[in-house]
Design an enzyme around this catalytic site. Sequence first.
Site, short mmCIF file in Angstrom:
data_model
loop_
_atom_site.label_atom_id
_atom_site.label_comp_id
_atom_site.label_asym_id
_atom_site.label_seq_id
_atom_site.Cartn_x
_atom_site.Cartn_y
_atom_site.Cartn_z
N GLU A 37 -2.07 14.57 35.08
CA GLU A 37 -3.24 14.43 35.95
C GLU A 37 -2.84 13.81 37.28
O GLU A 37 -3.33 14.21 38.34
CB GLU A 37 -4.30 13.57 35.24
N GLU A 97 -1.22 16.36 39.28
CA GLU A 97 -2.22 17.33 39.73
C GLU A 97 -2.96 16.78 40.94
O GLU A 97 -3.22 17.49 41.92
CB GLU A 97 -3.21 17.63 38.59
N CYS A 133 -10.98 13.63 30.56
CA CYS A 133 -10.61 13.16 29.21
C CYS A 133 -11.78 12.97 28.27
O CYS A 133 -11.60 12.73 27.10
CB CYS A 133 -9.85 11.84 29.23
N SER A 191 -10.15 18.10 36.68
CA SER A 191 -8.72 18.21 36.44
C SER A 191 -8.52 19.21 35.30
O SER A 191 -9.30 19.22 34.35
CB SER A 191 -8.17 16.85 36.06
N LYS A 231 -15.45 14.17 20.42
CA LYS A 231 -14.06 14.58 20.18
C LYS A 231 -13.95 15.60 19.06
O LYS A 231 -13.04 16.41 19.03
CB LYS A 231 -13.20 13.36 19.85
N GLU A 234 -14.60 18.77 20.75
CA GLU A 234 -13.47 19.11 21.61
C GLU A 234 -12.34 19.73 20.79
O GLU A 234 -11.78 20.77 21.16
CB GLU A 234 -12.95 17.85 22.32
N GLU A 254 -10.30 27.37 22.51
CA GLU A 254 -9.06 27.46 23.29
C GLU A 254 -8.04 26.38 22.93
O GLU A 254 -6.91 26.41 23.41
CB GLU A 254 -9.37 27.41 24.79
N CYS A 275 -14.88 4.34 26.53
CA CYS A 275 -14.68 4.55 25.09
C CYS A 275 -14.96 3.31 24.24
O CYS A 275 -15.26 3.42 23.07
CB CYS A 275 -13.28 5.06 24.81
#
Lengths: 427, 579
Positions: free
Chosen positions: B285, B288, B305, B325, B364, B367, B372, B509
């Site tokens: 990141e 990036e 994230c 990102s 999560k 996710e 993908e 978190c």
Amino acid sequence: MPKSLNIVSANCGKVTPGNVEEYVRAGGYESLKKALSMQPRAIVDEVVASGLRGRGGAAFSTGSKWAHLLEVRENPKYIVCNADEGEPGTFKDKLLLEKDPLCVIEGMTIAGRVFDSHDGYIYIRGEYRSIQHSFQKAIDNAVAAGYLGNNILGSGFNFHLHIMTGAGAYVCGENSALLNSIEGKVGRPRIKPPHLAEVGLFQMPTLVNNVETFACIAPILRMGGEAFHAIGTAESGGTKLVCLSGHSARRGVYEVPFGVSLRDIIFDPELGGGIAGGKELKFFHLGGLSGSIGCPAQLDTPYSYECLVRTGLSVGSGAVVVADESVCVVDYLKGVLEFFLHESCGKCIPCQKGIRQMYTIICKLSEGKATQEDMCLLKELACMVTNVSFCGLGQTSARALMSAWKHFEPEFAAHLNKQCPAGVCKL
Amino acid sequence: MQPDCKNINLIIDGVPVSVPEGTTILDAAKKVGVKIPTLCHHPDLKVRATCRICVVEIKGQRKYKTACSTEVWEGAEVITNSPGVQQARKMVLELILAEHPQACLGCLRNTKCELQALTAEMGVANKNRLKKTVKVLPLDDCNGAIVRDASKCIQCGRCTEMCQEVQTVGAITTANRSMSYDVTTAFGKKLRETTCVYCGQCTTVCPVGALYEHDDTEKVWAALADPNKHVIVQTAPSVRVAIGDEFGLPAGTFSEGHMVAALRRIGFDKVFDTNWSADVTIMEEGHELIHRLTNRGVLPMITSCSPGWIKFIETFYPDMLPHLSTAKSPQQMFGALVKTFYAEKAGIDPANIVSVSVMPCTAKKIEAARPEMNDSGYRDVDIVITTREFARMIRRKGLDFCALPEEHFDDPMGVASGAGVIFGTSGGVMEAALRTVYEVVTKKELHALDFKAVRGQQGMKTAEVDLDGTPVKVVVVNGLKNARKILNEIREGKADYQFVEVMCCPGGCVGGGGQPVGTVRKTKASRMEGLYTADHKMNIRQSHKNPAVISMYKDFLGEPLGEKAHHLLHTHYTPREQQ
């Protein structure tokens, strides 16, 4: 002392509703002209002197409400008229809205002038669909004649009036729920404080008054606050529109000065004219279903806020539902609780679930299936719902039950023994 | 207390007390040692006062007042527990119980349920005197992250407040009136068919078992029992400062050693650390960001994230996706690397690896299940369990968590920097990124590693960093309401930030939707403290200096943003419809 007067309802039936010319000829808009030349403080002083109390049911001092809002500095302020006349047995606002809309508009405009407010909203209940149309015409006429809209009577004061409506929820008659509804939110009451005078419509300071309250403003400015007060009693200034319904011989809306007796209202030939069909009066229900039930022994109580409260009754909305001997009080209460059960907004536990349990027990009683334990539970529930509910709806939902129980305990007891003295309940 | 704040004197249950103006009766009563019962009240949410269980009597007043919503005034005399009050409270509780299934033994919240505790405290035996009407409503458990059992709902409104006001997602709402009044989704749809982002905040505020995480522990037990499977586990940064809550440790206790030991005892073959892949995330990141800054890329770049946040932007701001990102979250980077890099190194067939993660988060789970997320050629992460589920596994295994000897993570994916550990709090990703970006861009050593301006629980925190003459403006937001604000600003061209960190949950978190029930602002503050202290104690506090990360790039990945890294560690996003 006269038993009926025409002060607030003076134009009803005499002036073509919404016709500005006729209204002005009858003395209309004199008060607005006067108000435009007065200091806001002076107008509020007149309202304070009038002893006017909120005609919607809560009976809060209108003068105090106005005086409080005048102290609030934040702008803009909004003027809201509560025309969500949902209290069963009440149809006096309907009369004013239909027969003398300009008087209500004038009252709101004066309030607008007092608080330098430029927008007013009138929340007309969904069931009054046709009134919404006729009232809009009255607004348009007032605007066309220069009494409403921009630069009213050349004074530079602008006041615009908007009609809003709900979808028929009783709880929207509660002022904060009403504001939520205007804002497009669900019509459920808000938590208070903050009070609406500080955080009201669109989060701004707001005045909310009932239709009849606004209709009193023009007469008060015309005759002077003290003269208006003098019509009534010490703590109840002016007159009240009462709505007689049920087994009354002459059902309808009457304007009475405060201080006449309940007997006058129900039995005077000029007013209620007694019980239809020559039957005996069994009880009367004052102020709507959220009010108390009274018995014939209380008939000589003067009709005023202070005297009624002392006997456990209340003026409320002005409803007077008359019931003759053919009515079973338990059966009647079943209807009352069913109404509240249907209308509870549901957001607080005591009201939503408590009323349901009360209704269950009253149904059992009317079926002759209730026990002594049920009756104890009913009393406990009624006490809890009254003391603990979020808003006025729940807090008043057991008032009819508790007052009737006091007067008609033997009839309750009879139902426990599977007997309905009026022969209504199928036991 | 603010200097201009007045003190109010009042009497509660005969005891004089002085509290700052604006204090509620509820809080004032705590000062005299009285705990007034509550149900709808939650310290982090707006007061609703709808359950009415906290009513108290005020001397001289006819009506009872709700302690949660009433502010104290001079000279007030409060009676918190008169016979009338007690009777009313009991009745309110009885009314709720009359419509509650009371199936406590089979309930996930058994022993952790506020209704259950209150019933015990107030001594309401099941008197059966009220009419019982328990609605049996279908269980919504098909989304894989959050289960909604509407039959158990007590209509306190905490979840709707959280979903609508704090997160501005609006998946849960109230509908109808009177007996039909309902806490529900729009048109009673399943959560999967709504705008729900699976943040799980509703599950952390629900006082009963009406909203809870989808329990995947059985899948983990099954994998552990399979002798042909090599089961590895990764643990998110914030879990180590939250899991202790479940076993009576003070809030924010850094219990990494106990946690690792517990995971080994449970039977995982390797215990790894998501902090390691957090360092990898910073490598990707951070580079990036530098790439976007130097190549006129889409700015500001926004972190990616937090999966609840990803679903939020995909649903509500699909036009803003180019700002995200492309770097995967640490969980998914770890997943992709465990079945490639680790499998190769350890000589294990990736087909036999079961990759489990312990996360503070319900989103999560979603996710890991995104179609993908299989760049390793397999499902990158197989099973995700939350901190709460992890605690349940520890209990079922019969482990005395606090008595376990402290152990260390396994190599090589257990070596992490201080930058990795602070990923668990709002502002942590930003701080970690700045620590690396500064040195990469300026080629100078960064001496002041602490970026205090981006720490703390404020909803929006800004800072400006000087990268050798190039000022970089950054902003850190947490909670989706704040994310919405910043997105609107960016969309309207009113924001001139280059880098934005967004965490879906308030506080980041440490306040995740999978954290122990009872997490409030104060708990989150302690957890943040725990993470920053851990970071401070570490020798290596910058991701690009993590030797395990450096060697992984050298031996396996090549360069950050390189071809292999791009394939394994970067992803794309999908615009979603608002149903």
